[in-house]
Design an enzyme around this catalytic site. Structure first.
Site, PDB file in Angstrom:
ATOM      1  CG  ASP A 183      -0.499   0.330   2.515  1.00  0.00           C
ATOM      2  OD1 ASP A 183       0.542   1.011   2.611  1.00  0.00           O
ATOM      3  OD2 ASP A 183      -1.135  -0.063   3.514  1.00  0.00           O
ATOM      4  CB  VAL A 185       2.164   4.475   4.274  1.00  0.00           C
ATOM      5  CG1 VAL A 185       1.345   5.711   3.976  1.00  0.00           C
ATOM      6  CG2 VAL A 185       1.296   3.381   4.874  1.00  0.00           C
ATOM      7  CE  LYS A 186       2.159  -1.903   5.488  1.00  0.00           C
ATOM      8  NZ  LYS A 186       0.837  -1.281   5.692  1.00  0.00           N
ATOM      9  CB  THR A 187       9.459  -0.779   2.963  1.00  0.00           C
ATOM     10  OG1 THR A 187       9.272  -0.748   4.369  1.00  0.00           O
ATOM     11  CG2 THR A 187      10.929  -0.572   2.644  1.00  0.00           C
TER      12      THR A 187
END
Ligand SMILES: *Cc1c(COP(=O)(O)O)cnc(C)c1O
Length: 403
Positions: A183, A185-187
């Site tokens: 998604d 905001v993930k790494t």
């Protein structure tokens, strides 16, 4: 967790490949797609990076969890053990299948306490789902021993710890199944997306079919495919997968900078008396997406969190009072507020979450502050952050005993 910080030319080029043909779907349209199979390409590259036989991409990390559970044959009335500190997706994915989430305490790893897991096992338990929160992992060796002893599935939620390792293995690849989120905001991000990895061929086949209405994916005519079992639609689109290919190419770069920035702040904070660090199980290496610290008491943690906010340091999280990640904020779960009638298995079997004692979890979460590590900081910004963090925490902690 900064994938969006490095969105650029590479992502645009990948997406343009898809836009040029207009084939936005991952299956079929062979003649029109100019040889681009973005989802397939990402799956092959991701499986290799994660040292796993198989990868299945899906539409989100939450659907990855649902598909992983379904592919392991988990269904109505089966119990799945999860931690009190996690993301709402843990219980959502379980309840979606009519299975029953069993919440148990965490320890100073901020993930499942193996002793609490063992104590929660019943004849209905089918799966243990550690959630590697904020960049670090559960004691996978201990959990695997418990799962082997009781014949349970070990499903790792590695959504927040991509790139971390345990005993040399990428997180997500140690258990029977591992899940990731891409998604925003993930790494690394696909915009929206998720992935499942496994070395078990039958789970991979089941996941492939379940995420696409049960299609067997044999032959070149979707209309002629058979459906060995019932499924659903959790497919990813080619546009999202294309973004992910470019992001995966940046993963090592992201992890390298995270580690450097993390170590810089940690070295400074380790000199602040009263600050201690989350413990990392032996054999584990974090992915360094968060620096997680303990303060001596809940009261001091609350004060520190407030003071950090006031001194203008963004990205410091006090999960104890946060509705996303800790049982205290999940009134909707505790009271089973659902739009329609829930399956009777859930209603009858679920623990009373309003009265269950989670004092051990409160003990750790009440004292935890998680500091987000970004990769876009300049050396100067990192230095200012370090100074403000240490000064603010010293100030709060210097008042111990003088109240
Ligand atoms: C983000 C996340 C998920 C769910 O991922 P989505 O892609 O947002 O559905 C699941 N588990 C954890 C721990 C997460 O952080």
């Amino acid at each position: 967790m900064p994938g969006f910080e490095v969105f650029g030319e590479e992502e645009r080029k990948q997406v343009n490949d898809v836009l040029e043909s207009g084939v936005l779907m991952r299956y079929g349209f062979d003649g029109m797609r100019n040889g681009h199979w973005k989802a397939k390409e990402f799956e092959t590259a991701f499986a290799k990076r994660m040292q796993s036989e198989y990868c299945q991409l899906v539409s989100s990390g939450t659907s990855a969890l649902t598909v992983a559970l379904a592919s392991a044959g988990i269904g109505a009335g089966d119990e799945v053990i999860i931690p009190t500190f996690t993301f709402v997706a843990s219980f959502e994915s379980i309840m979606q299948l009519g299975a029953v989430p069993v919440l148990v305490d965490i320890d100073d790893t901020l993930t499942l306490d193996p002793k609490a897991v063992e104590a929660a096992i019943t004849t209905k338990t089918r799966c243990v789902m550690p959630v590697h929160m904020c960049g670090s992992m559960a004691d996978l060796r201990a959990l695997k021993a418990i799962c082997d002893k009781h014949n349970l599935i070990l499903l790792e939620d590695a959504c927040q710890a991509i790139g971390g390792t345990f005993e040399g293995k990428p997180l997500g690849s140690y258990g029977d199944l591992g899940c990731f989120s891409f998604d925003y905001v993930k790494t690394i991000t696909c915009g929206e997306g998720g992935g499942i990895i496994t070395n078990k061929e039958q789970f991979a086949i089941n996941a492939d079919q379940y995420q696409d209405h049960g299609h067997d994916h044999i032959g070149r005519d979707r209309g002629a495919e058979t459906h060995p079992t019932l499924g659903y639609n959790f497919r990813i689109s080619e546009l999202n997968a294309a973004v992910g290919i470019a992001q995966l190419g940046k993963l090592e770069h992201i992890l390298g900078i995270q580690k450097k920035n993390y170590l810089h702040l940690r070295t400074a904070l380790s000199k602040v008396e009263g600050v201690t660090f989350r413990s990392v199980p032996k054999g584990g290496e974090e992915n360094y997406s968060f620096l997680n610290i303990f303060l001596p008491s809940q009261e001091l943690a609350e004060k520190a969190h407030k003071a950090l906010g006031e001194s203008g340091i963004d990205g410091c999280f006090y999960w104890f009072n946060n509705n996303w990640h800790y049982i205290r904020g999940w009134e909707h779960l505790r009271n089973l507020n659902s739009l329609g009638t829930l399956p009777s298995e859930i209603k009858n079997q679920i623990q009373d979450l309003n009265t269950t004692d989670f004092a051990s979890s409160d003990h750790w979460m009440g004292r935890t502050i998680s500091i987000l590590i970004k990769i876009g900081w300049s050396d100067k910004e990192l230095e200012v952050r370090k100074e403000k963090l240490t000064a603010t925490l010293r100030e709060v902690l210097s008042k111990i005993g003088t109240r």
